[in-house]
Design an enzyme around this catalytic site. Sequence first.
Site, PDB file in Angstrom:
ATOM      1  N   ARG A 126       8.436  -8.031   7.293  1.00  0.00           N
ATOM      2  CA  ARG A 126       7.908  -8.886   7.292  1.00  0.00           C
ATOM      3  C   ARG A 126       8.453  -9.996   5.889  1.00  0.00           C
ATOM      4  NH1 ARG A 126       2.546  -8.314   7.869  1.00  0.00           N
ATOM      5  NH2 ARG A 126       2.080  -6.272   8.500  1.00  0.00           N
ATOM      6  N   ARG A 161      -2.425  -3.995  -0.433  1.00  0.00           N
ATOM      7  CA  ARG A 161      -2.707  -3.248   1.017  1.00  0.00           C
ATOM      8  C   ARG A 161      -1.522  -2.218   1.387  1.00  0.00           C
ATOM      9  NH1 ARG A 161      -2.778  -5.119   6.621  1.00  0.00           N
ATOM     10  NH2 ARG A 161      -2.054  -4.574   7.775  1.00  0.00           N
ATOM     11  N   SER A 173       5.696   2.432   8.376  1.00  0.00           N
ATOM     12  CA  SER A 173       6.207   2.267   9.579  1.00  0.00           C
ATOM     13  C   SER A 173       6.980   2.402   9.774  1.00  0.00           C
ATOM     14  CB  SER A 173       5.866   1.449  10.296  1.00  0.00           C
ATOM     15  OG  SER A 173       3.942   1.207  10.343  1.00  0.00           O
ATOM     16  N   HIS A 196      -6.133  -0.774   6.939  1.00  0.00           N
ATOM     17  CA  HIS A 196      -5.587  -1.279   5.977  1.00  0.00           C
ATOM     18  C   HIS A 196      -6.454  -2.506   5.496  1.00  0.00           C
ATOM     19  CE1 HIS A 196      -1.032  -0.344   5.132  1.00  0.00           C
ATOM     20  NE2 HIS A 196      -0.398  -0.481   6.764  1.00  0.00           N
ATOM     21  N   ASP A 245      -3.643   2.090  12.162  1.00  0.00           N
ATOM     22  CA  ASP A 245      -3.009   1.687  11.157  1.00  0.00           C
ATOM     23  C   ASP A 245      -3.614   0.865  10.331  1.00  0.00           C
ATOM     24  OD1 ASP A 245      -0.513   1.650   8.583  1.00  0.00           O
ATOM     25  OD2 ASP A 245      -0.233   0.051   9.473  1.00  0.00           O
ATOM     26  N   ARG A 270      -0.265 -11.770   0.694  1.00  0.00           N
ATOM     27  CA  ARG A 270       1.013 -11.192   1.260  1.00  0.00           C
ATOM     28  C   ARG A 270       0.421 -11.404   3.321  1.00  0.00           C
ATOM     29  NH1 ARG A 270       1.932  -5.073   1.948  1.00  0.00           N
ATOM     30  NH2 ARG A 270       2.204  -5.467   4.283  1.00  0.00           N
TER      31      ARG A 270
HETATM   32  C1  3PG Z   1       1.856  -3.381   6.499  1.00  0.00           C
HETATM   33  O1  3PG Z   1       3.460  -4.005   5.855  1.00  0.00           O
HETATM   34  O2  3PG Z   1       1.093  -3.641   7.296  1.00  0.00           O
HETATM   35  C2  3PG Z   1       2.014  -2.175   5.488  1.00  0.00           C
HETATM   36  O3  3PG Z   1       2.329  -2.780   4.180  1.00  0.00           O
HETATM   37  C3  3PG Z   1       3.063  -1.166   5.839  1.00  0.00           C
HETATM   38  O4  3PG Z   1       2.523  -0.845   7.010  1.00  0.00           O
HETATM   39  P1  3PG Z   1       3.555  -0.288   7.853  1.00  0.00           P
HETATM   40  O5  3PG Z   1       3.926   0.478   7.582  1.00  0.00           O
HETATM   41  O6  3PG Z   1       1.990   0.666   8.465  1.00  0.00           O
HETATM   42  O7  3PG Z   1       4.082  -1.727   9.276  1.00  0.00           O
HETATM   43 CO    CO Z   2       0.521   0.593   8.361  1.00  0.00          CO
END
Ligand code: 3PG
Ligand code: CO
Length: 555
Positions: A285, A166, A77, A430, A426, A202
Site C-alpha cells: 500500500r 483496520r 497477508s 475488515h 479478509d 488509509r
Molecule cells: C490491509 O492492508 O488491508 C490490512 O492492513 C491488512 O490486510 P492484509 O494483510 O490481509 O492485506
Molecule cells: Co487483511
Amino acid sequence: GFSWTLPDHPKLPKGKPVAVVVLDGWGEANPDEYNCIHVAQTPVMDSLKNGAPEKWRLVKAHGMAVGLPSDDDMGNSEVGHNALGAGRIFAQGAKLVDQALASGKIYEGDGFNYIKESFENGTLHLIGLLSDGGVHSRLDQLQLLLKGASERGAKRIRVHILTDGRDVLDGSSVGFVETLENDLLQLREKGIDARIASGGGRMYVTMDRYENDWDVVKRGWDAQVLGDAPYKFQSALEAVKTLRAEPKANDQYLPPFVIVDDSGSAVGPVLDGDAVVTINFRADRMVMLAKALEYADFDKFDRVRVPKIRYAGMLQYDGELKLPSRYLVSPPEIERTSGEYLVKNGIRTFACSETVKFGHVTFFWNGNRSGYFDETKEEYVEIPSDSGITFNVAPKMKALQIAEKARDAILSGKFDQVRVNLPNGDMVGHTGDIEATVVACKAADEAVKIILDAVEQVGGIYLVTADHGNAEDMVKRNKSGKPLLDKSGGIQILTSHTLQPVPVAIGGPGLHPGVKFRTDIQTPGLANVAATVMNLHGFESPADYEPTLIEVADN
Ligand code: 3PG
Ligand code: CO
C-alpha cells in the site's frame, strides 16, 4: 555448489496437478456468534475439518512463526504469503526496522544520509499509517524516527498521517493523534518546527494497492504534496474529531484534510529541496505513492506540481523495480522461493486472484518480486476488483470468477500448480460488518467447492490453507475471551486480523493413500507449507526449508 534441481521424493509421484487454495483471513476459533466462519454455511471447509484427522491440521500464522517481532503481533497477508511461498521464516520489515532503530544503524545508511542533505534548508516530511497495528507501520517507530531525525539536524518536520481503524479498533485514531501531537509539541519546545500537515483515512487516502484505484493516491498527493484538500483545520486532533462525528464516518475512510495556519495557508506542502520519507515498512500500500514520488514519467494522474525532493522509503518496497531507489532499512532478502524452485524444476504454474489480493499470490508469494520467473511456464491472472466501494456491499467479491478461472486452468491440463487467493473473509472482515462477513465466508466456501470438484475430475491433489485469521473473530475480547463492550453497551467490533491459527487441509484423488500429517512437528507454521507443496509435486524440499508437514506411510 548450488543447484536449483530438487531431488525426487522417494515415495511421492510427479505429474499430479496440485491446487493450492489460500483463503484470506480464515482462522480457527471457538464457535460463537462472532465467528462468521462458524455462523456461515461452509459445508466444504467443514467437511475438510471433520474428515480424516491426518489430513487436516492447524498451523501458526502470527508472531514469530512468520518473522514478526513478537507473538503479540497478529498475522497479516504480507508475512503470511511470504512464509507460505518461501518456506522459511525471515525477519520481516517490522522487526528489521525495530533492529535498525535500536542499533542506530538506520541513521548510518545511505538512505538517511541522503535525506539529511535536505535538513539544512528544507523540510522533512514523514508520510504513513498512524497506528500501533504493526502491519504496515508502527507509531513507536515513527516516534523514534522523529526523535532521531531531529537530533541529527532536522529543523522543520511535517507529518502526513493516515488514520487506521483496520489493523486497530475504529476510533483509535483520536488517541494516536493525541500521542503524536504531544510528541511534536515536545519537539517544538526544543525549537524544532514540527507539526502534522495533512491527513485522511488509509482506505480513502493514499493506501490503495495493486493499482486498484489511483484516485486514492491522488487524493493523498493533493493533500500531502500540493497542500490542497476539501477539509481544512487548524489542528489534526480537531480534524479527526470533527470528521469522525459525521454519520457513518470511520477511521479507515476519513476524507483528506490539510492543516492550515491563521491565514488559511497549508502548513506543510512538499516543496523543492524538501525530504520525504514514507514510513510504512510494508510495500503493497505504499508502492503506488512511491511511484508518484519517484518516477519522472509518471502518468497515472496529473501531479500538477512535482517538487524536486530527496525521497526515501522506510524500506525498499519492490526489489525488482528497485523502488524506491533510496530507503532507510534494507528489506528482507527472500530468495530461492518455492515458486522459483518449482518453475525451474518444470512445474507449470497458474496463479490467480482479484486485484486487491493479486499481488499476494504473486508478489508476496514470490518473495516480494513482481513478474514471472519463466513466462513460458507461468500464467498469472488478475480479475479486476470492484473499486470505490467497501466490500461489505458486495461481499461475494470475485470469488466465483477466481474459482472458475482456477477450474478452467485445472481442467486445461496446462498447469501442474494452480494457486489462488480467495479474499472474502479478509476484505469483508475488515469492514467490521458481521452479516456481510457471513455472506463472504459462504462465498469463499462455494469457491473452494468449484476448485475441489475440478481437482476431483482430473485426479489431482489439493492443499487448502489460509494466510492469517480475520473472519473467525469479529469482536474485541478480554483475556478470558468475553466480548468487550464500549461505553454505550455495544460490542467492540474487531476489524483487524487475529492471532488465531489457520487450517491446512490436503486431499484429492491424486494424493498417495499413505500421505498423512506428521505428528512429530510440535508447532508448525505457514512456513512449513512450502516443503509440503513441493512433496505433493513429487520433490523433496531444499535442506534449509522448514520441514514438510507430511509423511508417507508404507501401505
Ligand atoms: C490491509 O492492508 O488491508 C490490512 O492492513 C491488512 O490486510 P492484509 O494483510 O490481509 O492485506
Ligand atoms: Co487483511
